[in-house]
Design an enzyme around this catalytic site. Structure first.
Site, short mmCIF file in Angstrom:
data_model
loop_
_atom_site.label_atom_id
_atom_site.label_comp_id
_atom_site.label_asym_id
_atom_site.label_seq_id
_atom_site.Cartn_x
_atom_site.Cartn_y
_atom_site.Cartn_z
N HIS A 17 -31.55 30.01 -12.89
CA HIS A 17 -31.54 28.58 -12.56
C HIS A 17 -32.78 28.03 -13.25
O HIS A 17 -33.89 28.10 -12.71
CB HIS A 17 -31.65 28.34 -11.06
CG HIS A 17 -30.65 29.10 -10.23
ND1 HIS A 17 -29.31 28.80 -10.24
CD2 HIS A 17 -30.80 30.13 -9.38
CE1 HIS A 17 -28.68 29.62 -9.41
NE2 HIS A 17 -29.56 30.45 -8.88
N GLN A 73 -35.92 26.03 -11.90
CA GLN A 73 -36.79 26.65 -10.89
C GLN A 73 -38.03 27.31 -11.50
O GLN A 73 -38.98 27.62 -10.79
CB GLN A 73 -36.00 27.64 -10.03
CG GLN A 73 -34.99 26.92 -9.14
CD GLN A 73 -34.11 27.85 -8.30
OE1 GLN A 73 -34.44 29.02 -8.10
NE2 GLN A 73 -32.99 27.35 -7.82
N TYR A 82 -26.41 24.05 -11.57
CA TYR A 82 -25.79 23.24 -10.52
C TYR A 82 -26.37 21.85 -10.31
O TYR A 82 -25.83 21.08 -9.51
CB TYR A 82 -25.76 23.99 -9.19
CG TYR A 82 -27.09 24.41 -8.59
CD1 TYR A 82 -27.76 23.58 -7.70
CD2 TYR A 82 -27.65 25.64 -8.90
CE1 TYR A 82 -28.96 23.98 -7.13
CE2 TYR A 82 -28.84 26.04 -8.32
CZ TYR A 82 -29.49 25.21 -7.44
OH TYR A 82 -30.67 25.62 -6.88
N HIS A 113 -20.42 28.26 -6.46
CA HIS A 113 -21.79 28.60 -6.05
C HIS A 113 -21.85 29.76 -5.06
O HIS A 113 -22.60 30.71 -5.22
CB HIS A 113 -22.49 27.38 -5.46
CG HIS A 113 -23.92 27.65 -5.06
ND1 HIS A 113 -24.26 28.19 -3.84
CD2 HIS A 113 -25.07 27.48 -5.73
CE1 HIS A 113 -25.59 28.34 -3.78
NE2 HIS A 113 -26.10 27.91 -4.91
N ARG A 160 -20.10 29.62 1.00
CA ARG A 160 -20.48 28.52 1.89
C ARG A 160 -20.42 27.17 1.20
O ARG A 160 -20.38 26.14 1.84
CB ARG A 160 -21.86 28.78 2.53
CG ARG A 160 -23.01 28.90 1.61
CD ARG A 160 -24.24 29.50 2.35
NE ARG A 160 -24.97 30.37 1.47
CZ ARG A 160 -25.83 29.93 0.53
NH1 ARG A 160 -26.07 28.64 0.41
NH2 ARG A 160 -26.43 30.79 -0.26
N HIS A 220 -26.32 39.06 -6.36
CA HIS A 220 -27.04 39.59 -5.19
C HIS A 220 -26.20 40.67 -4.48
O HIS A 220 -26.57 41.83 -4.54
CB HIS A 220 -27.48 38.50 -4.21
CG HIS A 220 -28.26 37.39 -4.86
ND1 HIS A 220 -29.38 37.66 -5.61
CD2 HIS A 220 -28.09 36.05 -4.91
CE1 HIS A 220 -29.86 36.51 -6.09
NE2 HIS A 220 -29.10 35.53 -5.69
N ASP A 269 -33.12 34.83 -12.07
CA ASP A 269 -32.81 33.91 -10.99
C ASP A 269 -33.80 32.76 -10.83
O ASP A 269 -33.77 31.81 -11.59
CB ASP A 269 -32.67 34.74 -9.69
CG ASP A 269 -32.05 33.97 -8.54
OD1 ASP A 269 -31.90 32.75 -8.65
OD2 ASP A 269 -31.73 34.57 -7.50
C1 NGQ Z 1 -29.75 28.63 -5.79
N1 NGQ Z 1 -30.88 30.60 -5.01
O1 NGQ Z 1 -28.60 28.26 -6.03
O2 NGQ Z 1 -30.69 28.28 -6.46
C2 NGQ Z 1 -29.96 29.58 -4.63
C3 NGQ Z 1 -30.46 28.80 -3.46
C4 NGQ Z 1 -28.43 28.30 -2.09
C5 NGQ Z 1 -30.70 31.86 -4.57
N2 NGQ Z 1 -29.64 32.09 -3.86
C6 NGQ Z 1 -29.51 27.74 -2.97
N3 NGQ Z 1 -31.54 32.82 -4.85
O3 NGQ Z 1 -28.21 29.49 -2.09
O4 NGQ Z 1 -27.81 27.51 -1.40
ZN ZN Z 2 -28.98 32.13 -7.89
#
Ligand code: NGQ
Ligand code: ZN
Length: 462
Positions: A61, A64, A124, A209, A212, A275, A326
Site C-alpha cells: 500500500h 503508507q 484502495y 479488500h 469484511r 496474511h 505491505d
Molecule cells: C490496509 N492493512 O488495507 O491497509 C490494511 C488495513 C484494513 C493491513 N491489513 C485496513 N495490514 O484491513 O481494513
Molecule cells: Zn495490506
C-alpha cells in the site's frame, strides 16, 4: 533486437548455486540463455558479486510508506491493529494525486535499491477526500503506474474493491469514503486500466479488500467480471490477519474466513491470500491444496501484532508463498526473509526452520521459494534466472564488509542474516535494464527530496 548479457562467477539458478554463469536476454528483457561453467565472452559485463533473482514484492500500500514512524507510540492503554488503522485512515484522507505519485516513486526506488524488482500494488484510495470520484476516475491508479514507470520497477496493479465496514454488509464509515466503489464502477475502472497497464508491460488484477469489506454477491460478480476481462488475472485478498476478524466472520457465517472463502469463491493459483495468519490445520491443508500463494508480510505483521504464520505446516502441504512489505515500516527484501525465519525460530525454538533437504542454506531456500511464489502472485514471468523469465536480477557486492572473504555460497546468507540493515546490493536489473548501480538508483536524491516534501505537506494538511 539487441541482445544483452551478463557473466557471474556465482549465480543462484532455480536449481541452486552454479558457477561461471552467462545470462543473456533479448530486447524485450526476456532471458534467452542461461549456462553454467561458461567462459565470459570478451567485453561481457561481469557481476560484482553473487547474482540472485530479483524479489517480487507481492503486497504494497504505497501511500503508507510516508506514514512509517508516525504510530510507534502508545495512544491508549492497549494499542492494536484497529487503533493503528484509525490513525492510518486519517493519513489516507489527506493523500493527493501529486503526493501519492511522489511517495510511490520514492518507495519504488527504495524497493529497487533493496532487492525488489517488481511490486503488487494493492490500491484502495480511489477518490477525492469526500468520496467524490475524480474527474478521471483512474487518477490515483495512473499516478501509481507513472511512479512505477519512472522508478523502472515491474508492477501488478490491483485496484481494490471496498464496500462495507464489516461482515453482514455493515455500511462504510465516513473515513472509508475514498475507498468505496460499486462492483460496476470497479469493472469499468479495470477496463479503463487494461490499456494503460498493457502499454507499460504491467499486469492488472483485482483485490477484493477482505471478507469484511466485500459482501458475497459483490465478490462473486467482481471475480466473474475480472475473469471475463482476463481469465489469468491475479486476485489478492486480505484474509484472517487478526483474531477479531476471525471471530466476526464466525459470528456472521458460522465459518472462519479462509474456510468461508474456500467454500464460496473459486480459489486457485490465481489467488494470493494475504496474511492468512490465523488458520486451523484443516484450513492450512485446504488452502495449500488450491495452489494459491500465501502472501506473507513479516515486518508489517510484526509491527501490527498480527501473529505468526505456521510455515512448516504450510510447506508440509506443499503451500506456495511469497513476501510483501505491505505498510512499508521496512522496505528490504532480505529483512522480510530474516523476520520470517526468526519468527519461526522464536516460536518453535529451532534453527534454520525454512531450510530444505535440497537447499540446506536457509536464505537460499527462502529466496528461491519466495521468488517463485511472488512471480505466481504477480501473474508475471519473473520466476528467476531461467530461459523465458524476465531478466530481473540482483548482484550482491562481494566487497561489502558483511560479505567479503566469505565463500560465495555464504554471501547470500550474510546478506540476509548478517548485513545489519545496511544493503549489500551492488546492482539490479529489471527486464534487463540496469536500475541500480553501486547501490543507488539514478533518481535517488531527487525522488527522496520530493518524498520528504510530500510527507511534510501531508502531515501539515492534518
Ligand atoms: C490496509 N492493512 O488495507 O491497509 C490494511 C488495513 C484494513 C493491513 N491489513 C485496513 N495490514 O484491513 O481494513
Ligand atoms: Zn495490506
Amino acid at each position: 533486437m539487441t541482445t544483452k548479457q551478463l557473466f557471474a562467477a556465482n549465480a543462484l539458478l532455480p536449481t541452486g548455486w552454479a558457477r561461471d554463469v552467462l545470462v543473456a536476454w533479448d530486447g524485450a528483457g526476456r532471458i534467452t540463455h542461461v549456462a553454467a561453467d561458461s567462459a565470459a565472452p570478451a567485453g561481457t559485463p561481469v557481476a560484482p558479486g553473487p547474482l540472485i533473482p530479483g524479489m517480487p514484492n507481492l503486497h504494497s500500500h504505497a501511500f503508507q510508506r510516508a506514514f512509517a514512524g508516525l504510530t510507534e507510540y502508545r495512544a491508549q492503554s492497549q494499542d492494536s491493529f484497529w487503533s493503528w488503522r484509525n490513525l492510518m485512515y486519517r493519513f489516507a484522507a489527506r493523500i493527493t494525486p501529486e503526493s501519492l505519485e511522489s511517495i510511490a516513486t520514492w518507495l519504488y526506488i527504495e524497493m529497487l535499491e533493496a532487492g525488489y524488482t517488481s511490486v503488487c500494488e494493492f490500491h484502495y484510495v480511489h477518490h477525492s477526500p469526500d468520496g467524490t470520484p475524480y474527474a478521471d476516475d483512474a487518477t490515483l491508479s495512473l499516478a501509481l503506474l507513472r511512479a512505477a514507470q519512472r522508478a523502472g520497477i515491474g508492477i501488478t496493479l490491483l485496484p481494490v474493491l471496498y464496500q462495507t465496514s464489516g461482515f453482514g454488509a455493515k455500511p462504510p464509515r465516513a473515513d472509508q469514503a475514498r475507498f468505496i466503489r460499486s462492483t460496476d464502477s470497479m469493472l469499468s475502472l479495470l477496463e479503463r486500466l487494461a490499456t494503460a497497464t498493457q502499454a507499460l508491460g504491467a499486469n492488472l488484477g483485482l483485490a477484493p479488500h477482505s471478507l469484511r469489506a466485500v459482501p458475497p454477491d459483490s465478490l462473486t460478480a467482481a471475480v466473474q467480471g475480472l475473469t471475463a476481462l482476463n481469465p489469468q488475472a491475479p486476485i489478492h485478498i486480505h484474509i484472517a490477519e487478526q483474531t477479531q476478524e476471525v471471530e466476526d466472520c464466525i459470528a456472521w457465517s458460522g465459518q472462519r474466513p479462509v474456510q468461508w472463502l474456500l467454500d464460496h469463491a473459486p480459489v486457485d493459483k490465481r489467488w494470493c491470500l494475504v496474511h492468512a495468519t490465523h488458520m486451523t490445520p484443516q484450513e492450512y491443508a485446504d488452502a495449500a491444496a488450491t495452489g494459491a500463494v500465501a502472501g506473507i508480510c513479516p515486518t508489517t505483521e510484526a509491527n501490527l501484532g498480527d501473529g505468526i504464520f505456521d510455515m512448516p505446516l504450510w510447506l508440509q502441504h506443499g503451500g506456495r508463498w511469497g513476501v510483501g512489505s505491505d505498510s512499508h515500516a521496512c522496505v528490504n527484501a532480505a529483512e522480510e526473509l530474516l523476520m520470517l525465519e526468526y519468527g519461526q525460530r522464536l516460536s518453535l525454538r529451532q534453527r534454520n526452520v525454512l531450510a530444505t533437504a535440497a537447499q540446506p542454506e536457509v536464505a537460499t531456500a527462502m529466496t528461491l521459494q519466495a521468488v517463485q511464489g511472488g512471480s505466481q502472485a504477480s501473474g508475471r514471468a519473473i520466476g528467476g534466472l531461467a530461459v523465458g523469465q524476465q531478466a530481473d536480477m540482483v548482484a550482491l557486492d562481494a566487497q561489502h564488509v558483511a560479505l567479503a572473504g566469505l565463500p560465495a555460497h555464504s554471501m547470500l546468507s550474510a546478506h540476509v542474516f548478517g548485513s545489519h540493515r545496511t544493503s549489500a546490493i551492488a546492482s539490479l536489473w529489471v527486464a534487463g535494464a540496469q536500475r541500480v548501480a553501486q547501490g543507488r538508483h539514478v533518481l535517488h536524491d531527487s525522488a527522496a527530496q520530493a518524498f520528504v516534501a510530500a510527507r511534510s505537506m501531508t502531515i501539515a494538511a492534518g
